[in-house]
Write an enzyme that holds these catalytic residues in place. Structure first.
Site, mmCIF file in Angstrom:
data_model
loop_
_atom_site.group_PDB
_atom_site.id
_atom_site.type_symbol
_atom_site.label_atom_id
_atom_site.label_comp_id
_atom_site.label_asym_id
_atom_site.label_seq_id
_atom_site.Cartn_x
_atom_site.Cartn_y
_atom_site.Cartn_z
ATOM 1 N N VAL A 166 0.842 -1.203 0.000
ATOM 2 C CA VAL A 166 0.000 0.000 0.000
ATOM 3 C C VAL A 166 0.879 1.254 0.000
ATOM 4 O O VAL A 166 0.636 2.215 -0.746
ATOM 5 C CB VAL A 166 -0.968 0.008 1.211
ATOM 6 C CG1 VAL A 166 -1.802 1.284 1.209
ATOM 7 C CG2 VAL A 166 -1.865 -1.223 1.204
ATOM 8 N N CYS A 167 1.923 1.229 0.833
ATOM 9 C CA CYS A 167 2.828 2.389 0.916
ATOM 10 C C CYS A 167 3.471 2.674 -0.435
ATOM 11 O O CYS A 167 3.657 3.837 -0.820
ATOM 12 C CB CYS A 167 3.921 2.141 1.955
ATOM 13 S SG CYS A 167 3.281 1.900 3.613
ATOM 14 N N THR A 168 3.825 1.623 -1.147
ATOM 15 C CA THR A 168 4.456 1.801 -2.466
ATOM 16 C C THR A 168 3.507 2.551 -3.395
ATOM 17 O O THR A 168 3.900 3.502 -4.086
ATOM 18 C CB THR A 168 4.828 0.420 -3.053
ATOM 19 O OG1 THR A 168 5.710 -0.225 -2.140
ATOM 20 C CG2 THR A 168 5.495 0.543 -4.411
ATOM 21 N N LEU A 192 3.070 6.377 -2.129
ATOM 22 C CA LEU A 192 4.148 7.334 -2.427
ATOM 23 C C LEU A 192 4.239 7.589 -3.928
ATOM 24 O O LEU A 192 4.553 8.704 -4.357
ATOM 25 C CB LEU A 192 5.474 6.855 -1.845
ATOM 26 C CG LEU A 192 5.558 6.851 -0.313
ATOM 27 C CD1 LEU A 192 6.996 7.000 0.149
ATOM 28 C CD2 LEU A 192 4.730 7.917 0.354
#
Ligand code: BEZ
Length: 213
Positions: free
Chosen positions: A45-47, A50
């Site tokens: 999810v973070c990938t 960002l």
């Protein structure tokens, strides 16, 4: 540091980031700021978050907003992971990511919610005005990626309502009608809003967005 609330001064800090050492206030200068945490590098999810944030950089810049991300992973990890983000999200990460290994900034901004996860930051967002006061705080869980279009929408509302005596209704988007602040009398509203206004109820008065031609 107690819990931060809207209207509080955003605490200043020095930090190591993927783009070098920064002092938060110096980094912000006279701009608005968005500080957002994510749980960990090399997570799906973070990938995507960002990558999405990087694609909106121009939109944040147009609104004079400096971007700053944070996670509790280290600098080398951030630098390597950014290569993956750029490759998989077809973008270039173009804002600094704080390497908050000692959790100094996470603690300062209360970004670790121990009952959700006792070591990683949740998905916190702080929007900070040029006078360094906190104008918005939202918190998402690790499992839900944020909507960066919504963050831009809120910034449009914050920047409009900072200069005009209006508020923005549910689901408002730039260009749509706004509501007149309850503190403004009808008499004053006639002067303040030359495009006119529609009184649906005495407390619900709509007017075209005042800063548009
Ligand atoms: C993610 O970014 O995909 C993620 C991070 C921490 C926990 C769960 C998901």
């Amino acid at each position: 540091m107690g819990t931060l609330r809207l209207g509080d001064k955003a605490p200043n800090f020095d930090a190591e980031t993927s783009e070098g050492k920064i002092n938060f206030y110096d980094y912000l200068g006279d701009s608005w700021g968005i500080l957002f945490s994510h749980p960990a590098d090399y997570t799906p999810v973070c990938t995507t978050e960002l990558g999405a944030a990087a694609k909106y950089k121009d939109e944040f810049e147009k609104r004079n907003v400096k971007m700053l991300a944070l996670s509790v992973d280290g600098l080398e990890s951030h630098k390597d992971w950014i290569k993956d983000i750029n490759e998989t999200q077809n973008t270039t990460v173009n804002f600094p990511i704080i390497a908050d290994e000692d959790k100094k900034v996470s603690d300062l901004y209360d970004m670790i919610h121990p009952k959700a996860d006792d070591t990683l930051t949740v998905r916190s967002v702080f929007i900070i005005a040029p006078d360094k006061t906190i104008k918005l705080m939202i918190t998402y869980p690790a499992s839900t990626g944020r909507n960066f279009a919504e963050l831009l929408r809120v910034i449009d509302s914050l920047q409009l309502t900072a200069y005009h005596k209006v508020a923005t209704p549910a689901n408002w988007k730039e260009g749509e009608d706004v509501v007149i602040s309850p503190s403004v009398s009808n008499e004053d509203a006639k002067k303040l809003f030359p495009k006119g206004f529609k009184e649906v109820k005495p407390y619900l008065r709509l007017t075209p967005q005042p800063n548009l031609k």
